[in-house]
Motif scaffolding. Structure first.
Motif, PDB file in Angstrom:
ATOM      1  N   PRO A  79      11.141  81.858  -3.322  1.00 27.68           N
ATOM      2  CA  PRO A  79      10.349  80.734  -3.125  1.00 27.68           C
ATOM      3  C   PRO A  79      10.740  79.432  -4.263  1.00 27.68           C
ATOM      4  N   PRO A  80      10.243  78.475  -4.068  1.00 26.53           N
ATOM      5  CA  PRO A  80      10.559  77.223  -4.849  1.00 26.53           C
ATOM      6  C   PRO A  80       9.903  77.666  -6.127  1.00 26.53           C
ATOM      7  N   ALA A  81       8.850  78.152  -6.590  1.00 27.98           N
ATOM      8  CA  ALA A  81       8.432  78.495  -7.765  1.00 27.98           C
ATOM      9  C   ALA A  81       9.134  79.609  -8.645  1.00 27.98           C
ATOM     10  N   ARG A  82       9.953  80.257  -8.022  1.00 24.47           N
ATOM     11  CA  ARG A  82      10.505  81.497  -8.713  1.00 24.47           C
ATOM     12  C   ARG A  82      12.042  81.154  -8.575  1.00 24.47           C
ATOM     13  N   ARG A  83      12.734  80.030  -8.527  1.00 22.65           N
ATOM     14  CA  ARG A  83      14.042  80.306  -8.530  1.00 22.65           C
ATOM     15  C   ARG A  83      14.818  79.477  -9.590  1.00 22.65           C
ATOM     16  N   GLY A  84      14.018  78.865 -10.569  1.00 19.28           N
ATOM     17  CA  GLY A  84      14.130  78.267 -11.952  1.00 19.28           C
ATOM     18  C   GLY A  84      14.695  76.691 -11.560  1.00 19.28           C
ATOM     19  N   VAL A  85      14.436  76.183 -10.655  1.00 15.12           N
ATOM     20  CA  VAL A  85      14.809  74.889 -10.254  1.00 15.12           C
ATOM     21  C   VAL A  85      13.637  74.032 -10.265  1.00 15.12           C
ATOM     22  N   ALA A  86      13.993  72.974 -10.778  1.00 16.30           N
ATOM     23  CA  ALA A  86      12.636  71.761 -11.092  1.00 16.30           C
ATOM     24  C   ALA A  86      13.280  70.443 -10.242  1.00 16.30           C
ATOM     25  N   LEU A  87      12.299  69.929  -9.651  1.00 14.78           N
ATOM     26  CA  LEU A  87      12.537  68.785  -8.907  1.00 14.78           C
ATOM     27  C   LEU A  87      11.747  67.608  -9.097  1.00 14.78           C
ATOM     28  N   LEU A  88      12.346  66.425  -9.472  1.00 18.89           N
ATOM     29  CA  LEU A  88      11.860  65.341 -10.052  1.00 18.89           C
ATOM     30  C   LEU A  88      12.233  64.057  -9.062  1.00 18.89           C
ATOM     31  N   GLY A  89      11.187  63.539  -8.243  1.00 20.69           N
ATOM     32  CA  GLY A  89      11.385  62.482  -7.177  1.00 20.69           C
ATOM     33  C   GLY A  89      11.254  61.126  -7.780  1.00 20.69           C
ATOM     34  N   GLN A  90      11.024  60.161  -6.714  1.00 17.78           N
ATOM     35  CA  GLN A  90      10.655  58.673  -6.866  1.00 17.78           C
ATOM     36  C   GLN A  90       8.954  58.738  -7.271  1.00 17.78           C
ATOM     37  N   ASP A  91       8.288  59.359  -6.573  1.00 18.61           N
ATOM     38  CA  ASP A  91       6.927  59.631  -7.110  1.00 18.61           C
ATOM     39  C   ASP A  91       6.824  60.753  -8.428  1.00 18.61           C
ATOM     40  N   PRO A  92       6.078  60.293  -9.320  1.00 18.30           N
ATOM     41  CA  PRO A  92       6.164  61.442 -10.530  1.00 18.30           C
ATOM     42  C   PRO A  92       5.247  62.451 -10.031  1.00 18.30           C
ATOM     43  N   LEU A  93       4.383  62.370  -9.113  1.00 13.88           N
ATOM     44  CA  LEU A  93       3.458  63.594  -8.648  1.00 13.88           C
ATOM     45  C   LEU A  93       2.629  64.194  -9.685  1.00 13.88           C
ATOM     46  N   LEU A  94       2.121  63.161 -10.690  1.00 15.66           N
ATOM     47  CA  LEU A  94       1.300  63.904 -11.674  1.00 15.66           C
ATOM     48  C   LEU A  94      -0.101  64.174 -11.301  1.00 15.66           C
ATOM     49  N   PHE A  95      -0.805  65.168 -11.634  1.00 12.23           N
ATOM     50  CA  PHE A  95      -1.997  65.443 -11.312  1.00 12.23           C
ATOM     51  C   PHE A  95      -2.763  64.371 -11.869  1.00 12.23           C
ATOM     52  N   PRO A  96      -3.612  63.592 -11.001  1.00 14.63           N
ATOM     53  CA  PRO A  96      -4.474  62.389 -11.405  1.00 14.63           C
ATOM     54  C   PRO A  96      -5.680  62.776 -12.319  1.00 14.63           C
ATOM     55  N   HIS A  97      -6.256  64.046 -12.124  1.00 13.17           N
ATOM     56  CA  HIS A  97      -7.388  64.332 -12.966  1.00 13.17           C
ATOM     57  C   HIS A  97      -7.158  65.041 -14.319  1.00 13.17           C
ATOM     58  N   LEU A  98      -5.539  65.005 -14.579  1.00 12.73           N
ATOM     59  CA  LEU A  98      -5.160  65.489 -15.650  1.00 12.73           C
ATOM     60  C   LEU A  98      -4.661  64.484 -16.801  1.00 12.73           C
ATOM     61  N   SER A  99      -4.647  64.551 -18.092  1.00 20.57           N
ATOM     62  CA  SER A  99      -3.862  63.866 -18.925  1.00 20.57           C
ATOM     63  C   SER A  99      -2.664  64.112 -18.865  1.00 20.57           C
ATOM     64  N   ALA A 100      -1.810  63.187 -19.559  1.00 23.09           N
ATOM     65  CA  ALA A 100      -0.492  63.292 -19.611  1.00 23.09           C
ATOM     66  C   ALA A 100      -0.067  64.640 -20.251  1.00 23.09           C
ATOM     67  N   ARG A 101      -0.729  65.029 -21.396  1.00 25.06           N
ATOM     68  CA  ARG A 101      -0.506  66.307 -22.349  1.00 25.06           C
ATOM     69  C   ARG A 101      -0.880  67.656 -21.225  1.00 25.06           C
ATOM     70  N   GLU A 102      -2.042  67.427 -20.515  1.00 22.08           N
ATOM     71  CA  GLU A 102      -2.348  68.583 -19.671  1.00 22.08           C
ATOM     72  C   GLU A 102      -1.329  68.693 -18.461  1.00 22.08           C
ATOM     73  N   ASN A 103      -0.603  67.523 -18.200  1.00 24.17           N
ATOM     74  CA  ASN A 103       0.319  67.524 -16.977  1.00 24.17           C
ATOM     75  C   ASN A 103       1.622  68.350 -17.382  1.00 24.17           C
ATOM     76  N   VAL A 104       1.944  68.057 -18.659  1.00 21.86           N
ATOM     77  CA  VAL A 104       3.028  68.812 -19.194  1.00 21.86           C
ATOM     78  C   VAL A 104       2.957  70.228 -19.489  1.00 21.86           C
ATOM     79  N   ALA A 105       1.638  70.283 -20.028  1.00 15.27           N
ATOM     80  CA  ALA A 105       1.337  71.754 -20.369  1.00 15.27           C
ATOM     81  C   ALA A 105       1.270  72.615 -19.292  1.00 15.27           C
ATOM     82  N   PHE A 106       0.671  72.007 -17.885  1.00 14.72           N
ATOM     83  CA  PHE A 106       0.713  72.903 -16.867  1.00 14.72           C
ATOM     84  C   PHE A 106       1.929  73.465 -16.214  1.00 14.72           C
ATOM     85  N   ALA A 107       3.174  72.796 -16.716  1.00 16.32           N
ATOM     86  CA  ALA A 107       4.627  73.453 -16.181  1.00 16.32           C
ATOM     87  C   ALA A 107       4.676  74.860 -17.182  1.00 16.32           C
ATOM     88  N   LEU A 108       4.203  74.554 -18.466  1.00 14.06           N
ATOM     89  CA  LEU A 108       4.507  75.640 -19.425  1.00 14.06           C
ATOM     90  C   LEU A 108       3.384  76.734 -19.109  1.00 14.06           C
TER      91      LEU A 108
END
Length: 371
Positions: A79-108
């Protein structure tokens, strides 16, 4: 936090069959820490390739291997979440209800990092991409460039083995795109992550990538170091991306002539015999003569040839004139435009400086291209 690491190698042989008859059949390799650009026209299969690498599309044949681990095969799919591959596209796809800090922290946190540590590391990543002090802002309070910086921080913070970049600068204005391009270059080098960059832009490929793979109609048509490919395009698409003219022809007896006798006749004593493309910049082309149709066509000779203007595109220094038979672009200055001798539909005689022409052997059939 470690600021540099060795990326994992990527080895992919991808065959995906779509309804309607389209088949993507390409191979892509990237050494650990290498950035490989994938260029191709719309509909060539670039997004399908990224989907297969990311695990969003299943393979009909082939494999995707990250480091020593097979993550995709016809009967094996991590599955995508378990292959160690990150995808960054044209749309940042940030969570609109989270701050920038929490968006980055989510990945961690998704990787098991405790909340407090994830937030500290997120702040450090925001600093690295130029968003220090903006961690509390939500996406709606950030510019497009700032959102893309935050998305990049989120992608790299997760310490992926491979990062996939899908046209990340598309939709940004020229100045912002230049800034983000610089951030991307710096962070890809600093982290040493292996990356695949899909783009339409030769500028992006030249600035960010070590090698380039050209994909057209589902197949690889050229590959190699970026500068080498852009200097010697083997297809019309690559020539257009590189801003070069490419005219089909043949070298015989040390002389190059255009296909069907169209175009200039050029000294090619140093070029190998056989089919070859004459490659030259629009700036190497000069306007020798222009005539109205009623006055007869200009008479070509040697390194000059008759053509017809089909399009004129204004640029800061004057215009780029597109002609046909053969298809060649020529740069002209504002003084020539002011004389009004250049008009769509007018016959012209063009010349080229032979010293600025390179002869590129015609490419082999697609199925003989080696990885």
């Amino acid at each position: 936090m470690t600021l540099a690491r060795s990326g994992a190698a990527l080895d992919a042989v991808v065959r995906v069959e779509r309804s309607g008859g389209f088949v993507l059949d390409v191979s892509v390799e990237a050494a650990a820490g290498e950035v490989v650009a994938v260029l191709g026209p719309s509909g060539a299969g670039k997004s399908t390739l990224l989907g297969a690498l990311a695990g969003l599309d299943r393979l009909d044949a082939g494999h995707v291997r990250v480091a020593d681990r097979v993550v995709s095969a016809p009967h094996h799919h991590v599955p995508p979440a378990r292959r160690g591959v990150a995808l960054l596209g044209q749309d940042p796809l940030l969570f609109p209800h989270l701050s920038a800090r929490e968006n980055v922290a989510f990945a961690l946190r998704a990787g098991g990092v405790p909340r407090a540590d994830a937030r500290r590391r997120a702040d450090r990543w925001l600093d690295r991409v130029g968003l220090g002090g903006l961690g509390r802002r939500r996406p709606s309070e950030m510019s497009g460039g700032q959102q893309q910086r935050a998305a990049l921080a989120r992608a790299l913070a997760a310490d992926p083995a491979v990062v996939l970049l899908d046209e990340p600068l598309t939709g940004l204005d020229v100045e912002t795109a230049s800034e983000i391009r610089g951030v991307l270059r710096d962070q890809l080098r600093a982290t040493g992550v292996t990356a695949i960059l899909v783009t339409h832009s030769a500028v992006d490929a030249a600035a960010l990538a070590d090698r380039v793979v050209i994909v057209e109609d589902g197949a690889v048509t050229q590959r190699g170091p970026v500068a080498e490919v852009l200097r010697a395009p083997s297809t019309r698409f690559v020539a257009a991306v590189a801003g070069l003219n490419r005219v089909r022809g043949t070298v015989r007896g040390g002389v190059w002539t255009g296909a069907d006798g169209v175009g200039p006749v050029l000294d090619a004593a140093a070029a190998p015999e056989g089919e070859a493309h004459a490659v030259f910049r629009p700036g190497a082309v000069r306007l020798v003569e222009a005539r109205d149709g009623a006055a007869g066509r200009p008479t070509p000779s040697g390194a000059t040839w008759a053509a017809r203007i089909v399009r004129i595109e204004p640029v800061p220094f004057g215009a780029v004139v597109q002609t046909t038979a053969p298809d060649v672009a020529a740069e002209i200055g504002t003084d020539v435009l002011a004389d009004r001798v250049v008009q769509v539909g007018r016959d012209v005689c063009l010349g080229v400086d032979g010293a600025q022409v390179r002869f590129v052997p015609a490419p082999p059939p697609r199925d003989t291209l080696s990885p």
